[in-house]
Design a protein around this motif. Structure first.
Motif, short mmCIF file in Angstrom:
data_model
loop_
_atom_site.label_atom_id
_atom_site.label_comp_id
_atom_site.label_asym_id
_atom_site.label_seq_id
_atom_site.Cartn_x
_atom_site.Cartn_y
_atom_site.Cartn_z
N SER A 1 0.96 -1.20 -0.03
CA SER A 1 0.01 -0.02 -0.06
C SER A 1 0.84 1.43 -0.05
O SER A 1 1.87 1.25 0.54
N PRO A 2 0.39 2.21 -0.81
CA PRO A 2 1.10 3.68 -0.71
C PRO A 2 1.14 4.19 0.69
O PRO A 2 0.23 4.08 1.41
N SER A 3 2.39 4.69 1.22
CA SER A 3 2.50 5.04 2.67
C SER A 3 1.81 6.43 2.89
O SER A 3 2.01 7.25 1.91
N GLY A 4 1.04 6.24 4.05
CA GLY A 4 0.09 7.53 4.11
C GLY A 4 -1.42 7.65 3.69
O GLY A 4 -1.97 8.55 4.05
N PRO B 1 -2.38 -13.34 -1.16
CA PRO B 1 -2.37 -12.93 -2.40
C PRO B 1 -3.82 -11.93 -2.69
O PRO B 1 -3.76 -11.16 -3.57
N PHE B 2 -4.58 -12.07 -1.67
CA PHE B 2 -5.64 -11.18 -1.91
C PHE B 2 -5.95 -10.12 -1.09
O PHE B 2 -7.17 -9.35 -1.00
N LEU B 3 -4.98 -9.73 -0.21
CA LEU B 3 -5.08 -8.72 0.98
C LEU B 3 -3.98 -7.76 0.78
O LEU B 3 -2.78 -8.11 0.70
N ARG C 1 -13.01 -6.83 -8.72
CA ARG C 1 -14.05 -6.69 -7.40
C ARG C 1 -12.88 -6.11 -6.45
O ARG C 1 -11.96 -6.89 -5.95
N LEU C 2 -13.38 -4.96 -5.43
CA LEU C 2 -12.47 -4.69 -4.48
C LEU C 2 -13.15 -4.19 -3.13
O LEU C 2 -14.23 -3.73 -3.25
#
Length: 270
Positions: free
Chosen positions: A52-55, A237-239, A179-180
């Motif tokens: 994930s991008p930080s912040g 892989p999904f999280l 899907r997200l």
């Protein structure tokens, strides 16, 4: 056809029916043909996001992803973002603030207002993202089922942890490519609820709740580190998972103080 306009040829309908897929997921042949047709528009490069991008919080991560799909992969939509009614306008403001080039529309209001928006905006297809609430989705499900959605994003995804609820059944009937699910509420020690979310994301892989429950029985899982590690391996892989400290850097370190107090008079009597 304009982007977002419902597209379904007779042979595509037949392919879906012959596949026997009651969840309306696209067949492999349809997806392959679509990828081939788009290869002339954009370079076929596989991009995988492992971190994930930080912040960035969940909302901005989602908006940045949809913006990336439009401007870097030439895939403008149509996308749906399904959110609680109380956060509708916050989502719309964030779209306008951070990626104003994404044409976001909000389906809400009285029957007359909704009919006008559907007739003048949704069906013509001059938009990229439709933001709506759980209640509006149930009311206008017949309209939403006509579209081939690129991304279906559900905020507060624990609302569909019961696979037999009306909302959960309706979103499973939509035609979607991706899907997200977003949630800030960690699931408790109830693996069946976790299976319900995974089943929504990948119904072909997580198709049996009985098998999943038997693989990761909660009673065994709590005392067996190997089972916990196996569960983590399956989910990784999904999280994309983070804790608050990864996003909010100004939080002080967590400090716990245990205070032991005696029973009150009433508690002793009971």
């Amino acid at each position: 056809m304009k982007p977002g306009r419902p597209r379904m040829k007779n042979d595509e309908k037949q392919n879906l029916l012959s596949a026997g897929d009651n969840r309306h997921r696209r067949t492999e042949q349809e997806e392959d043909e679509e990828l081939l047709s788009e290869s002339t528009k954009t370079t076929n490069v596989c991009v995988r996001f492992d971190d994930s991008p930080s912040g960035l919080g969940k909302t901005l991560q989602t908006i940045s992803l949809l913006g990336y799909m439009k401007h870097y992969r030439n895939i403008p939509g149509p996308h749906m973002v399904l959110v609680p009614k109380s956060t509708l306008y916050n989502w719309m403001n964030e779209f306008k603030r951070w990626v104003p080039s994404l044409r976001a529309v909000c389906l809400i209001g009285s029957r007359e207002q909704r009919n006008a928006l559907i007739r003048d905006v949704l069906l013509p297809g001059e938009w990229d993202v439709c933001v709506t609430s759980y209640e509006m989705l149930i009311i206008e499900k017949a309209v939403f089922k006509k579209f081939n959605w690129r991304y279906l994003v559900i905020d507060e995804a624990h609302r569909i942890k019961n696979e037999k609820s009306k909302l959960s059944e309706i979103v499973r009937e939509f035609k979607t490519t991706n899907r997200l699910l977003l949630t800030g509420t960690p699931l408790q020690n109830n693996l069946h609820e976790l299976w319900a979310l995974l089943n929504f994301l990948l119904p072909d892989v997580f198709n049996s709740s009985e098998d999943f429950d038997s693989w990761f029985d909660t009673n065994n899982c709590l005392g067996d580190t190997k089972l916990v590690e196996r569960l983590h391996t399956v989910l990784r892989p999904f999280l994309l998972r983070r804790i608050k400290a990864d996003v909010e850097k100004s939080l002080l370190p967590k400090k716990e103080i245990k205070m032991y107090v005696g029973l009150s008079k009433m508690q002793r009597e009971w």
